[in-house]
Structures are given as C-alpha cells and as structure tokens.
Write a protein that holds these residues in place. Sequence first.
Motif: not given
Length: 56
Positions: A8-14, A28-42
């Motif tokens: 899931r993290r890979h999909a967000r980063l991609h 596009d992923l149907g997720l809150p922006r904060s979830t994607v931001t958290d994956a990038v921060k990680l």
Amino acid sequence: MANNGPVRRHARLHACRERHSFSLAAEDLGLPRSTVTDAVKLLEGRLGVRWSARRA
C-alpha cells in the motif's frame, strides 16, 4: 497507522510520482491527503532525503 503495509505504501508513492501531487495522488487512490503525506514522510525519514515531488 492503518492501511500502511509495504504494498500500500508503494502504491501511494507511485501515485505521487505519477501525478506529481500528493493531493491528486490521494484523490486517485480514494484516500485522505494526510495518508499519502504520511507515507512520503515515512520514506523520507528512512532514506534521510526529501522527496523531489514536494514543492516549497
């Protein structure tokens, strides 16, 4: 953090890479922006570098 498995993290980063935007990737992923931001921060923390898609 929920839904934070490696695949899931890979999909967000991609999606961020493809869309050049955390907001558009989240949409596009149907997720809150904060979830994607958290994956990038990680990733940034693990690599010790800032993601090139981030805008100042």
